[in-house]
Design an enzyme around this catalytic site. Structure first.
Site, PDB file in Angstrom:
ATOM      1  N   PRO A  14       4.952 -15.263  43.501  1.00  0.00           N
ATOM      2  CA  PRO A  14       4.766 -13.828  43.331  1.00  0.00           C
ATOM      3  C   PRO A  14       6.055 -13.153  42.864  1.00  0.00           C
ATOM      4  CG  PRO A  14       3.979 -14.566  45.480  1.00  0.00           C
ATOM      5  CD  PRO A  14       4.734 -15.702  44.881  1.00  0.00           C
ATOM      6  N   GLU A  15       5.948 -12.399  41.808  1.00  0.00           N
ATOM      7  CA  GLU A  15       7.077 -11.618  41.313  1.00  0.00           C
ATOM      8  C   GLU A  15       6.754 -10.144  41.532  1.00  0.00           C
ATOM      9  OE1 GLU A  15       9.837 -12.789  40.413  1.00  0.00           O
ATOM     10  OE2 GLU A  15       9.517 -14.858  39.782  1.00  0.00           O
TER      11      GLU A  15
END
Ligand code: ZN
Length: 282
Positions: A14-15
Site C-alpha cells: 500500500p502506498e
C-alpha cells in the site's frame, strides 16, 4: 439480512494513494459510529496491538478518519487509533458474521452491525493507540510534508535540496522530506519530468523541481481517482484482482523500448528498483 461487504483489496504494498482510497472507503462506514467490541486474534503485528484496546474502546465513537503519510488516524472519543497497513495489510468493512479468513487479525465491531476487519498475512502493519496529541506521536512527528496539501511542492523540494548531495530519486522518496512518494510514483514522476533518477539534487534547478513537484501531485491524484473509481465496483464483491492497475510508463519495463525508441534500463538506488530511459532522462 447481511449488509454488503465492502472489500478494499491491495495486492501490492500500500502506498499513499491506496491508503487514501482505503481512508475514504472506510470513513463513510465508520465515522460517527460507536465501537461496541474489539476482538484481537493475533497481537503480534509490527508492534504488539495494545491489550487495553478491548477494554477502553467499547463505547467510544469514531469521530473522524484521516491520514498522515501512510498512517490512518481514527480519532475516537478519548484518543487516536493509528493504523498502518505495512506490506500486505487490508481493511474490510463487513458484517461481523462474515466468516473469518486466515490472517484476519483484528475486528472492530460497531453498534450498527458493521465490522472493521484488519487482515495482514505478513504482519508488518500496526494498530496503536495514543491519548497524546497525535501529531506528536513518535511515528508521525518527523514525517515530511504531505505532497497533495502543499501547493508549492517544487519550491519546497528545491530549497531543501540546496545543500544536499544525494540522488534525486532517493531524495523524493525520503519520508522525512515528503511523504507518500513510493517507488512506483518516484520512477514515473522522474520519467515524466525527464530527470535521471541518479542525478544529484543540487544540480536540479527551480524550474525542474517545480515541474517535478507538479508531476508528483498529478500522478498521486490520478492514482487516488482511479482507486476511488474502482472502489465502487468492489462493494459487494470478494477476492477480485487488486484495484490498483494503472498505466505505468517506465516502472517494471526494463528491456522494453521507450516511446523514443531507446531501451529502458534498470539500476538499483538505495535497494529500490529504478527504471529510466537514457535518452529521455538527463
Ligand atoms: Zn526515451
Amino acid at each position: 439480512m447481511i449488509a454488503p461487504t465492502l472489500l478494499i483489496q491491495i495486492h501490492i504494498m500500500p502506498e499513499l494513494p491506496e491508503v487514501e482510497t482505503v481512508k475514504r472507503g472506510i470513513a463513510t462506514h465508520i465515522e460517527n459510529k460507536i465501537i461496541q467490541q474489539v476482538s484481537v486474534r493475533e497481537r503480534r503485528l509490527r508492534w504488539e496491538v495494545p491489550e487495553q484496546l478491548a477494554i477502553i474502546l467499547p463505547g467510544q465513537r469514531v469521530e473522524t478518519v484521516t491520514r498522515r503519510g501512510k498512517y490512518l488516524l481514527l480519532k475516537c472519543t478519548l484518543g487516536h487509533l493509528l493504523i498502518h497497513l505495512g506490506m500486505s495489510g487490508r481493511l474490510l468493512v463487513v458484517n461481523p458474521e462474515v466468516p473469518l479468513k486466515k490472517h484476519d487479525h483484528v475486528d472492530f465491531i460497531f453498534d450498527h452491525q458493521q465490522c472493521l476487519r484488519y487482515h495482514d498475512p505478513r504482519r508488518f502493519g500496526c494498530i496503536l493507540w495514543t491519548t497524546e496529541p497525535v501529531e506528536q506521536h513518535p511515528l508521525l512527528v518527523n514525517l515530511g510534508i504531505e505532497p497533495l496539501e502543499n501547493h508549492a511542492l517544487g519550491d519546497y523540494l528545491f530549497h531543501l535540496a540546496r545543500k544536499k548531495d544525494i540522488a534525486v530519486k532517493k531524495f523524493i522518496m525520503d519520508n522525512h522530506i515528503v511523504v507518500g512518494v513510493g517507488n512506483i510514483y518516484a520512477n514515473e514522476s522522474l520519467f515524466s519530468a525527464g530527470i535521471h533518477p541518479l542525478r544529484p539534487v543540487s544540480s536540479i534547478n527551480l524550474a525542474e523541481f517545480q515541474q517535478l513537484g507538479t508531476l508528483i501531485q498529478q500522478i498521486l491524484t490520478t492514482a487516488i481517482a482511479q482507486g476511488g473509481t474502482t472502489l465502487k465496483d468492489f462493494t459487494n464483491s470478494e477476492g477480485h484482482a487488486g484495484y490498483f492497475q494503472q498505466e505505468l510508463k517506465i516502472y517494471g519495463r526494463v528491456g522494453e523500448a521507450c516511446h523514443c525508441g531507446e531501451i529502458i534500463q534498470h539500476v538499483k538506488i538505495a535497494q529500490r528498483a529504478s527504471y529510466f530511459c537514457p535518452r529521455c532522462q538527463l
